[in-house]
Scaffold this motif. Structure first.
Motif, PDB file in Angstrom:
ATOM      1  N   ALA A  42       3.432  -0.843   6.506  1.00  0.00           N
ATOM      2  CA  ALA A  42       4.197  -0.392   7.674  1.00  0.00           C
ATOM      3  C   ALA A  42       3.325   0.453   8.596  1.00  0.00           C
ATOM      4  CB  ALA A  42       5.424   0.393   7.228  1.00  0.00           C
ATOM      5  N   TYR A  43       2.517   1.317   8.013  1.00  0.00           N
ATOM      6  CA  TYR A  43       1.641   2.161   8.829  1.00  0.00           C
ATOM      7  C   TYR A  43       0.584   1.326   9.549  1.00  0.00           C
ATOM      8  CZ  TYR A  43      -1.935   5.582  10.064  1.00  0.00           C
ATOM      9  OH  TYR A  43      -2.863   6.327  10.756  1.00  0.00           O
TER      10      TYR A  43
ATOM     11  N   ARG B 202       1.897   4.109  15.427  1.00  0.00           N
ATOM     12  CA  ARG B 202       1.403   5.444  15.075  1.00  0.00           C
ATOM     13  C   ARG B 202      -0.087   5.422  14.781  1.00  0.00           C
ATOM     14  NH1 ARG B 202       5.489   4.905  11.672  1.00  0.00           N
ATOM     15  NH2 ARG B 202       4.193   5.046   9.802  1.00  0.00           N
ATOM     16  N   ARG B 203      -0.553   4.275  14.303  1.00  0.00           N
ATOM     17  CA  ARG B 203      -1.961   4.214  13.925  1.00  0.00           C
ATOM     18  C   ARG B 203      -2.848   4.082  15.158  1.00  0.00           C
ATOM     19  NH1 ARG B 203      -5.909   0.468  10.164  1.00  0.00           N
ATOM     20  NH2 ARG B 203      -7.016   2.285   9.351  1.00  0.00           N
ATOM     21  N   HIS B 204      -3.868   4.924  15.173  1.00  0.00           N
ATOM     22  CA  HIS B 204      -4.807   4.876  16.289  1.00  0.00           C
ATOM     23  C   HIS B 204      -5.688   3.629  16.183  1.00  0.00           C
ATOM     24  CE1 HIS B 204      -3.707   8.933  17.463  1.00  0.00           C
ATOM     25  NE2 HIS B 204      -3.840   9.304  16.197  1.00  0.00           N
TER      26      HIS B 204
ATOM     27  N   LEU C 165      -2.918  -3.351   0.373  1.00  0.00           N
ATOM     28  CA  LEU C 165      -2.349  -3.897   1.607  1.00  0.00           C
ATOM     29  C   LEU C 165      -0.884  -4.301   1.435  1.00  0.00           C
ATOM     30  CD1 LEU C 165      -5.261  -6.180   2.906  1.00  0.00           C
ATOM     31  CD2 LEU C 165      -4.421  -4.080   3.982  1.00  0.00           C
ATOM     32  N   LYS C 166      -0.499  -4.595   0.196  1.00  0.00           N
ATOM     33  CA  LYS C 166       0.865  -5.033  -0.075  1.00  0.00           C
ATOM     34  C   LYS C 166       1.861  -3.879  -0.209  1.00  0.00           C
ATOM     35  CE  LYS C 166      -0.583  -9.189  -2.614  1.00  0.00           C
ATOM     36  NZ  LYS C 166      -0.576  -9.874  -3.948  1.00  0.00           N
ATOM     37  N   ARG C 167       1.381  -2.682  -0.317  1.00  0.00           N
ATOM     38  CA  ARG C 167       2.277  -1.541  -0.479  1.00  0.00           C
ATOM     39  C   ARG C 167       3.095  -1.341   0.800  1.00  0.00           C
ATOM     40  NH1 ARG C 167       1.478   1.095  -5.084  1.00  0.00           N
ATOM     41  NH2 ARG C 167       2.780   2.822  -4.366  1.00  0.00           N
ATOM     42  N   ASP C 168       4.393  -1.177   0.623  1.00  0.00           N
ATOM     43  CA  ASP C 168       5.308  -1.168   1.767  1.00  0.00           C
ATOM     44  C   ASP C 168       4.938  -0.120   2.811  1.00  0.00           C
ATOM     45  OD1 ASP C 168       6.721  -3.235   0.636  1.00  0.00           O
ATOM     46  OD2 ASP C 168       8.290  -1.953  -0.211  1.00  0.00           O
ATOM     47  N   ARG C 169       4.702   1.094   2.375  1.00  0.00           N
ATOM     48  CA  ARG C 169       4.431   2.171   3.336  1.00  0.00           C
ATOM     49  C   ARG C 169       3.072   2.019   3.991  1.00  0.00           C
ATOM     50  NH1 ARG C 169       6.967   7.345  -0.041  1.00  0.00           N
ATOM     51  NH2 ARG C 169       9.158   6.862   0.406  1.00  0.00           N
TER      52      ARG C 169
ATOM     53  N   GLU D 228       1.961   7.316   2.516  1.00  0.00           N
ATOM     54  CA  GLU D 228       2.358   6.881   1.169  1.00  0.00           C
ATOM     55  C   GLU D 228       3.242   7.918   0.507  1.00  0.00           C
ATOM     56  OE1 GLU D 228       2.848   4.617  -2.180  1.00  0.00           O
ATOM     57  OE2 GLU D 228       1.897   3.981  -0.307  1.00  0.00           O
ATOM     58  N   GLY D 229       3.011   9.191   0.813  1.00  0.00           N
ATOM     59  CA  GLY D 229       3.817  10.255   0.223  1.00  0.00           C
ATOM     60  C   GLY D 229       5.158  10.457   0.897  1.00  0.00           C
TER      61      GLY D 229
END
Length: 275
Positions: A254-255, A260-262, A247-251, A67-68
């Motif tokens: 995307a994650y 990248r997500r385990h 859940l709607k936040r773009d970043r 997010e950052g």
């Protein structure tokens, strides 16, 4: 120039005697670093996260970095590589308590312990809470740790089985969700559904992470072998709304969709499905 200096001195004196000096200093620091938050830090540069190749205690940190907008690398340990790395890290001071996650930045920072790392990243990215909300944010973070503590008691129990799992999902977890429901942002806030400071902070991301963990855990029936609950937020409308908005936040979205997500893994399995 003389007039400007005189005005600044007068402002400092007035602030000192009216008790507003700290507020002005914090505002100056916020302007200087170009980011909100009570105790902002400069940009961390290139970041390397040290942990295992699982979500675990590092997942909340990853959400904050995502997010950052921090681009980061990971050093992923395995059971085989960790003992030597731990000994080396303890010796060098990188892992002062012999634990990960830990973080190294190209600007020279070395940070250990999961909540300290999470807060460090938040302060570096403008995701720290405002000063007026600091106690509230600390309280919420400790509440998250309490949920994880009780979850840990479950999965580390010597007699962890399907019955204990169901008891946790149906009776223990709802107690903590009820506590957080009382503190959750109002349903009327919708896109502004944040826990503090009227903007997204590290606390929102840590709450989201623990909700995501528990939703995933409760919905896993171990291949149809046991009970599952796909509606753990049914009795928590404010938390459910908060979760949907996150859940709607773009970043974040995307994650969640990225490689990248385990994948979700069980730290330990109930006795019925142990091999």
């Amino acid at each position: 120039m003389i007039v400007f200096v005189f005005v600044v001195i007068c402002a400092v004196l007035v602030s000192h005697y009216t008790g507003n000096l700290c507020c002005i200093c914090r505002k100056v620091k916020e302007i200087y670093y170009g980011k909100p938050g009570c105790i902002p830090l400069p940009n961390p540069g290139n970041v390397t996260l040290h942990y295992f190749g699982v979500r675990g205690k590092a997942e909340g940190i990853r959400f904050i970095m995502e997010e950052g907008g921090i681009s980061y690398d990971e050093t992923k340990f395995t059971k085989a590589t960790w003992p030597a790395a731990k000994a080396k890290g303890v010796e060098s001071g990188l892992y002062p308590f012999g634990q990960v996650p830990a973080l190294i930045t190209s600007t020279g920072s070395k940070v250990a312990q999961s909540l300290v790392v999470a807060h460090f990243v938040a302060r570096s990215t403008g995701l720290d809470c405002d000063c007026r909300d600091y106690q509230r944010c600390e309280m919420l973070v400790q509440g998250i740790e309490d949920i994880k503590y009780h979850f840990g008691l479950l999965i580390k129990h010597a007699d962890y089985d399907f019955a204990r799992r169901k008891e946790f999902i149906d009776n223990v977890l709802p107690v903590w969700l009820k506590h957080f429901e009382k503190l959750a942002p109002s349903l009327t806030q919708q896109d502004g559904a944040f826990f503090a400071s009227n903007r997204i902070t590290w606390v929102d991301l840590l709450v989201f992470e623990v909700l995501n963990q528990q939703i995933t855990y409760a919905a896993d029936d171990f291949g149809g072998k046991t009970y599952k609950n796909t509606e753990i937020l049914k009795q928590s409308p404010k938390l459910a709304n908060f979760y949907r908005q996150m859940l709607k936040r773009d970043r974040i979205d995307a994650y969640l969709q990225s490689e990248r997500r385990h994948p979700f893994t069980h730290f330990a399995k109930p006795k019925e499905v142990r091999t």
